[in-house]
Design a protein around this motif. Structure first.
Motif, PDB file in Angstrom:
ATOM      1  N   VAL A 147      -8.275 -21.729 -28.369  1.00 13.52           N
ATOM      2  CA  VAL A 147      -9.667 -21.195 -28.255  1.00 13.52           C
ATOM      3  C   VAL A 147     -10.097 -20.100 -28.510  1.00 13.52           C
ATOM      4  O   VAL A 147     -11.767 -19.847 -29.349  1.00 13.52           O
ATOM      5  N   LEU A 148      -9.178 -19.224 -28.210  1.00  8.63           N
ATOM      6  CA  LEU A 148      -9.894 -17.830 -28.355  1.00  8.63           C
ATOM      7  C   LEU A 148      -9.938 -17.757 -30.151  1.00  8.63           C
ATOM      8  O   LEU A 148     -11.242 -16.808 -30.741  1.00  8.63           O
ATOM      9  N   LYS A 149      -8.967 -18.241 -30.715  1.00  6.40           N
ATOM     10  CA  LYS A 149     -10.057 -17.662 -32.349  1.00  6.40           C
ATOM     11  C   LYS A 149     -10.418 -18.888 -33.007  1.00  6.40           C
ATOM     12  O   LYS A 149     -11.514 -17.937 -33.137  1.00  6.40           O
ATOM     13  N   ARG A 150     -11.323 -19.700 -32.172  1.00  6.95           N
ATOM     14  CA  ARG A 150     -12.614 -20.342 -32.474  1.00  6.95           C
ATOM     15  C   ARG A 150     -13.753 -20.118 -32.488  1.00  6.95           C
ATOM     16  O   ARG A 150     -14.651 -19.333 -32.791  1.00  6.95           O
ATOM     17  N   SER A 151     -13.266 -19.210 -30.375  1.00  8.90           N
ATOM     18  CA  SER A 151     -14.675 -18.133 -30.612  1.00  8.90           C
ATOM     19  C   SER A 151     -14.773 -17.257 -30.992  1.00  8.90           C
ATOM     20  O   SER A 151     -16.016 -16.218 -31.700  1.00  8.90           O
ATOM     21  N   CYS A 152     -13.259 -15.994 -31.794  1.00 10.02           N
ATOM     22  CA  CYS A 152     -14.114 -14.810 -31.618  1.00 10.02           C
ATOM     23  C   CYS A 152     -14.552 -15.202 -33.822  1.00 10.02           C
ATOM     24  O   CYS A 152     -15.078 -14.820 -34.285  1.00 10.02           O
ATOM     25  N   ASP A 153     -13.831 -16.188 -34.063  1.00  8.94           N
ATOM     26  CA  ASP A 153     -14.525 -16.932 -35.203  1.00  8.94           C
ATOM     27  C   ASP A 153     -16.093 -17.949 -35.219  1.00  8.94           C
ATOM     28  O   ASP A 153     -17.020 -16.910 -36.389  1.00  8.94           O
ATOM     29  N   LEU A 154     -16.489 -18.195 -34.282  1.00 16.45           N
ATOM     30  CA  LEU A 154     -17.680 -18.586 -33.746  1.00 16.45           C
ATOM     31  C   LEU A 154     -18.629 -16.948 -33.724  1.00 16.45           C
ATOM     32  O   LEU A 154     -20.036 -16.967 -34.403  1.00 16.45           O
ATOM     33  N   LEU A 155     -17.773 -15.808 -32.948  1.00 17.18           N
ATOM     34  CA  LEU A 155     -19.029 -14.918 -33.042  1.00 17.18           C
ATOM     35  C   LEU A 155     -18.851 -13.660 -33.737  1.00 17.18           C
ATOM     36  O   LEU A 155     -19.912 -12.976 -34.227  1.00 17.18           O
ATOM     37  N   ASN A 156     -17.817 -13.751 -35.144  1.00 20.13           N
ATOM     38  CA  ASN A 156     -18.222 -13.350 -36.146  1.00 20.13           C
ATOM     39  C   ASN A 156     -19.295 -13.463 -36.930  1.00 20.13           C
ATOM     40  O   ASN A 156     -19.740 -12.902 -38.164  1.00 20.13           O
ATOM     41  N   THR A 157     -18.891 -15.278 -37.534  1.00 23.38           N
ATOM     42  CA  THR A 157     -20.549 -15.969 -37.863  1.00 23.38           C
ATOM     43  C   THR A 157     -21.516 -15.725 -37.424  1.00 23.38           C
ATOM     44  O   THR A 157     -22.408 -14.710 -38.290  1.00 23.38           O
ATOM     45  N   ARG A 158     -22.096 -15.499 -35.767  1.00 21.72           N
ATOM     46  CA  ARG A 158     -23.033 -15.506 -35.792  1.00 21.72           C
ATOM     47  C   ARG A 158     -23.664 -14.025 -36.120  1.00 21.72           C
ATOM     48  O   ARG A 158     -24.814 -13.270 -36.351  1.00 21.72           O
ATOM     49  N   SER A 159     -22.503 -12.399 -35.628  1.00 22.28           N
ATOM     50  CA  SER A 159     -22.776 -11.207 -35.732  1.00 22.28           C
ATOM     51  C   SER A 159     -23.151 -10.858 -37.420  1.00 22.28           C
ATOM     52  O   SER A 159     -23.258  -9.618 -37.725  1.00 22.28           O
ATOM     53  N   GLY A 160     -20.987 -11.806 -38.182  1.00 18.13           N
ATOM     54  CA  GLY A 160     -22.145 -10.564 -39.505  1.00 18.13           C
ATOM     55  C   GLY A 160     -21.548  -9.660 -39.167  1.00 18.13           C
ATOM     56  O   GLY A 160     -22.126  -8.412 -40.346  1.00 18.13           O
ATOM     57  N   THR A 161     -20.770  -8.982 -38.278  1.00 17.34           N
ATOM     58  CA  THR A 161     -20.156  -7.878 -38.586  1.00 17.34           C
ATOM     59  C   THR A 161     -18.757  -7.553 -38.830  1.00 17.34           C
ATOM     60  O   THR A 161     -18.987  -7.983 -40.044  1.00 17.34           O
ATOM     61  N   SER A 163     -16.543  -5.351 -39.016  1.00 14.22           N
ATOM     62  CA  SER A 163     -15.194  -5.130 -38.188  1.00 14.22           C
ATOM     63  C   SER A 163     -15.240  -6.451 -37.229  1.00 14.22           C
ATOM     64  O   SER A 163     -15.464  -6.085 -36.214  1.00 14.22           O
ATOM     65  N   PRO A 164     -14.529  -7.252 -37.189  1.00 13.20           N
ATOM     66  CA  PRO A 164     -14.603  -9.251 -36.975  1.00 13.20           C
ATOM     67  C   PRO A 164     -13.830  -8.745 -35.966  1.00 13.20           C
ATOM     68  O   PRO A 164     -12.887  -7.791 -35.771  1.00 13.20           O
ATOM     69  N   LEU A 165     -13.663  -9.602 -34.786  1.00 17.61           N
ATOM     70  CA  LEU A 165     -12.950  -9.599 -33.899  1.00 17.61           C
ATOM     71  C   LEU A 165     -11.712 -10.117 -34.010  1.00 17.61           C
ATOM     72  O   LEU A 165     -12.685 -11.598 -34.237  1.00 17.61           O
ATOM     73  N   THR A 166     -10.758 -10.425 -33.309  1.00 20.46           N
ATOM     74  CA  THR A 166      -9.607 -11.384 -33.074  1.00 20.46           C
ATOM     75  C   THR A 166      -9.239 -11.625 -31.972  1.00 20.46           C
ATOM     76  O   THR A 166      -9.182 -10.724 -31.618  1.00 20.46           O
ATOM     77  N   PRO A 167      -8.934 -12.549 -31.735  1.00 21.87           N
ATOM     78  CA  PRO A 167      -7.867 -13.196 -30.426  1.00 21.87           C
ATOM     79  C   PRO A 167      -6.973 -12.482 -29.860  1.00 21.87           C
ATOM     80  O   PRO A 167      -6.637 -11.971 -29.225  1.00 21.87           O
TER      81      PRO A 167
END
Length: 167
Positions: A147-161, A163-167
């Motif tokens: 669930v955390l991985k999916r959340s991080c992937d979703l946030l990274n896609t939305r923000s286009g940062t 430095s991506p978030l990782t679980p």
């Protein structure tokens, strides 16, 4: 690298830590003190001193290329006054970088609370909600990671940062 601070009401803590956690749900100064103590500061003084220390500690972490992840368990039990006062930390930045990430964990009542006016500022920074009650007892850790991985992937896609978030 992230420095995680967990505010929870776990029953299996040493007495001093348990008291600190119970107090953290009471007032704004107690919440600040609990956060600071977990990051290695000897939190003391009046509210102004604690606020000054809360500004200083993330700056020190930033110099070490670290950020602060605040995990608020049983978030539905935090008092409205603490919610309102903690909201200003969501916007705290140092040289354009947000200094706090917050993970709220709570009962289904927390989702209802997010609709209340007192949490208006928190809603702006809420990027998703996940219902974890469906976790199977024996596989909770695996499913939580998923669930955390999916959340991080979703946030990274939305923000286009960069430095991506990782679980």
């Amino acid at each position: 690298e992230t420095v995680a601070v967990v505010i929870n009401k776990s029953l299996d803590q040493p007495p001093a830590q348990k008291r600190l956690m119970q107090e953290a749900y009471g007032s704004y100064t107690q919440m600040l003190g609990a956060i600071l103590r977990q990051t290695g500061f000897y939190a003391r003084g009046e509210e102004a001193d604690l606020v000054e220390q809360m500004v200083e500690r993330p700056r020190m972490l930033r110099q070490e290329n670290k950020s602060l992840l605040l995990i608020l368990d049983d978030a539905h039990d935090i008092t409205p006054g603490v919610w309102k006062r903690m909201q200003s930390w969501l916007d705290y930045q140092d040289r354009g970088l947000r200094m706090f990430q917050v993970l709220l964990v709570g009962s289904p009542m927390l989702r209802k609370m997010m609709g209340e006016p007192i949490l208006r500022g928190w809603r702006r920074w809420t990027h998703g909600a996940h219902d974890l009650k469906l976790l199977r007892w024996g596989h909770a850790a695996e499913e939580t990671r998923r669930v955390l991985k999916r959340s991080c992937d979703l946030l990274n896609t939305r923000s286009g940062t960069e430095s991506p978030l990782t679980p």
